[in-house]
Enzyme design. Structure first.
Site, mmCIF file in Angstrom:
data_model
loop_
_atom_site.group_PDB
_atom_site.id
_atom_site.type_symbol
_atom_site.label_atom_id
_atom_site.label_comp_id
_atom_site.label_asym_id
_atom_site.label_seq_id
_atom_site.Cartn_x
_atom_site.Cartn_y
_atom_site.Cartn_z
ATOM 1 C CB SER A 19 -1.008 -0.058 1.105
ATOM 2 O OG SER A 19 -0.224 0.142 2.558
ATOM 3 C CG HIS A 152 -40.184 24.813 -11.664
ATOM 4 N ND1 HIS A 152 -40.654 23.566 -11.360
ATOM 5 C CD2 HIS A 152 -40.773 25.371 -10.749
ATOM 6 C CE1 HIS A 152 -41.426 23.507 -10.148
ATOM 7 N NE2 HIS A 152 -41.694 24.653 -9.809
ATOM 8 C CE LYS A 279 -18.878 26.763 -27.753
ATOM 9 N NZ LYS A 279 -18.488 25.432 -28.166
ATOM 10 C CG ASN A 281 -16.117 25.853 -24.633
ATOM 11 O OD1 ASN A 281 -17.238 26.574 -25.184
ATOM 12 N ND2 ASN A 281 -15.268 25.418 -25.470
ATOM 13 C CD GLU A 286 -18.080 22.904 -19.623
ATOM 14 O OE1 GLU A 286 -18.855 22.008 -20.419
ATOM 15 O OE2 GLU A 286 -17.390 23.613 -20.396
ATOM 16 C CE1 TYR A 313 -6.397 -2.655 8.566
ATOM 17 C CE2 TYR A 313 -5.490 -4.888 8.231
ATOM 18 C CZ TYR A 313 -5.428 -3.850 7.823
ATOM 19 O OH TYR A 313 -4.959 -3.326 6.508
HETATM 20 N N1 ARG Z 1 -1.211 -1.300 5.145
HETATM 21 C C1 ARG Z 1 -2.204 -1.564 6.056
HETATM 22 C C2 ARG Z 1 -3.247 -0.955 5.784
HETATM 23 O O1 ARG Z 1 -2.930 0.510 5.420
HETATM 24 C C3 ARG Z 1 -1.728 -1.789 7.578
HETATM 25 C C4 ARG Z 1 -2.352 -2.405 8.555
HETATM 26 C C5 ARG Z 1 -1.927 -3.805 8.318
HETATM 27 N N2 ARG Z 1 -2.122 -4.667 9.440
HETATM 28 C C6 ARG Z 1 -2.108 -5.925 9.211
HETATM 29 N N3 ARG Z 1 -2.455 -6.839 10.239
HETATM 30 N N4 ARG Z 1 -1.803 -6.527 7.955
HETATM 31 O O2 ARG Z 1 -4.390 -1.009 6.325
#
Ligand code: ARG
Length: 454
Positions: A19, A152, A279, A281, A286, A313
């Site tokens: 992530s 309206h 034009k 615009n 928009e 979680y």
């Molecule tokens: N990268 C994870 C998130 O953004 C952090 C938490 C991960 N925890 C775990 N037990 N895998 O949600």
């Protein structure tokens, strides 16, 4: 063969579950949280004062390294929490591995998100305020601009343009209130919840909350790591804000069309066509209308990710960050552009006047009859008939002969017809909240007070 397959699967999964691309923007708050946590560990003797000092110093350096790019946040590092810890251990040795004592990425991540969102809420709120200031300026310079009010999308009753500008300003105030309210629930600290059952180390949660500027600590560790209500609330507030922006932008698109021509937007906020030289615009308006869809989409993504998730979680929750951050970026730039539109908007009073149909004064004529003792419903019918007459003759209400008026009611006279003026009509709406000069001045005063409060 098996080794290659294993390696391929590892690569696949590293890429898939990382992530870090999204949560790199959490590095500052992650480090801030870790510094506070290190202090907390020193207080309970898990770290010596010296160890705490070394860790804190290294965390400060890591922040600089991430900032400058000297420490590259690559996919194999998985997420921001792992990335910071890995670098810490590289820098200070095995003692760096003590920092995660009694902590989980579950409470750490929830803490980071809250720290981050708290800053975002303050920033967005400040931007809304800037927009309100622009609208107040516009209201102040358009008190005397009489404008058709629509229902309206049909001309309904004359208003002062300032009345419209102020309507947006007061709506934006509710958006700020929603954010301020949501901030209260953001600013509660999950740290100490651990993975979900709480921490087995006697961390002083109140101390940590104080260090990190939280108003309090979460009362329940299961709730603390499960809860993403604050993200939903924030995105719902942003959605409401963007819907408002989109509606105002639609007004602007209509009013800047060839047929209306009521407003001119700053040439820098409009663009030309690659083929049609004439034009101009209303692109800014928009685009803002379109961007609203993105923010609505983020809210829908988020609630869909959360729907039916078992406590506590689950990795699904990681995927909230992208839509959340996308919405933050969209709202941030949207507010800046929206503000620039109002700061530079020109209302073409002459063109507006030409286009105003005096049938909008019908309510005033009916009100007049009512004051003469004619029941309103009857007066309404009489004026509707007069409007019909004007329509059939292709003339305006004011140009119908007096005799015709008098055929419908003996109460009509020359002065009444001559008194059919848009600004007078506006000023008759003198109750608080109305479009008369006095209530508009009151509303401007109210708006100034709102802005003076911060
Ligand atoms: N990268 C994870 C998130 O953004 C952090 C938490 C991960 N925890 C775990 N037990 N895998 O949600």
């Amino acid at each position: 063969m098996t080794d290659t397959r294993d390696e391929a699967l590892k690569q696949l999964m590293d890429d898939f579950h990382a992530s870090i691309d999204a949560d790199r923007r959490l590095f500052r708050v992650d480090i801030r949280g870790s510094i506070a946590y290190a202090r907390g560990l020193v207080r309970i003797g898990v770290l010596t004062a010296d160890e705490g000092h070394v860790i804190e110093k290294a965390l400060g350096e890591i922040e600089g390294e991430i900032e400058s790019g000297a420490y590259a946040l690559t996919r194999d590092l998985e997420d921001i929490h792992m990335a910071v810890e890995k670098r810490l251990i590289e820098k200070v040795g095995p003692v760096g591995g003590k920092l995660h004592t009694g902590r989980s990425r579950n409470d750490q991540n929830a803490t980071d998100e809250r720290l981050y969102l708290r800053e975002v809420v303050d920033d967005v709120s400040g931007r809304i305020r800037d927009c309100q200031a622009a609208l107040l300026g516009l209201a102040e310079r358009t008190v005397d601009v009489v404008f058709p009010g629509y229902t309206h999308l049909q001309q309904a009753q004359p208003i002062r343009f300032a009345h419209y500008a102020l309507s947006l300003l007061f709506g934006l105030q509710r958006d700020r209130e929603r954010l301020a309210d949501c901030r209260k629930r953001i600013n509660v600290m999950p740290l100490g919840a651990g993975a979900m059952a709480g921490s087995a180390f006697p961390i002083d949660r109140a101390f940590l909350a104080d260090e990190l500027g939280f108003d309090g600590i979460s009362p329940n560790s299961i709730d603390a790591v499960s809860d993403r209500d604050f993200n939903v609330e924030f995105l719902a507030a942003c959605t409401t804000l963007m819907i408002r922006i989109s509606r105002a932008c639609e007004d602007l698109v209509i009013w800047s069309s060839t047929e209306f021509g009521y407003v001119t937007q700053h040439p820098r906020l409009a663009t030309g066509s690659s083929i049609m030289p004439q034009k101009k615009n209303p692109d800014a308006a928009e685009l803002l209308r379109g961007k609203t869809g993105r923010v609505v989409g983020s809210l829908v993504s988020l609630v869909t990710i959360l729907k039916g998730l078992p406590h506590t979680y689950n990795k699904d929750m990681q995927d909230e960050k992208e839509p959340l951050f996308d919405a933050i970026d969209t709202v941030t730039v949207a507010l800046t552009v929206f503000t620039a539109i109002w700061e530079t908007l020109e209302v073409r009073g002459g063109r507006v006047e030409e286009n105003m149909d005096d049938a909008m004064l019908s309510t005033d004529l009916a009100d007049y009859l009512t004051r003469c003792g004619v029941p309103f419903r009857e007066g309404h019918g009489i004026v509707a008939a007069l409007v019909e007459e004007a329509l059939n003759r292709g003339c305006s209400l004011r140009d119908l002969p007096l005799e015709l008026y008098r055929q419908y009611s003996e109460h009509f006279d020359e002065a009444v017809i001559a008194g059919l003026r848009f600004d007078d009509s506006a000023d008759k709406r003198a109750l608080p909240g109305g479009t008369g000069r006095k209530p508009i001045e009151q509303q401007i005063e109210q708006a100034r007070e709102i802005l003076a409060r911060g």
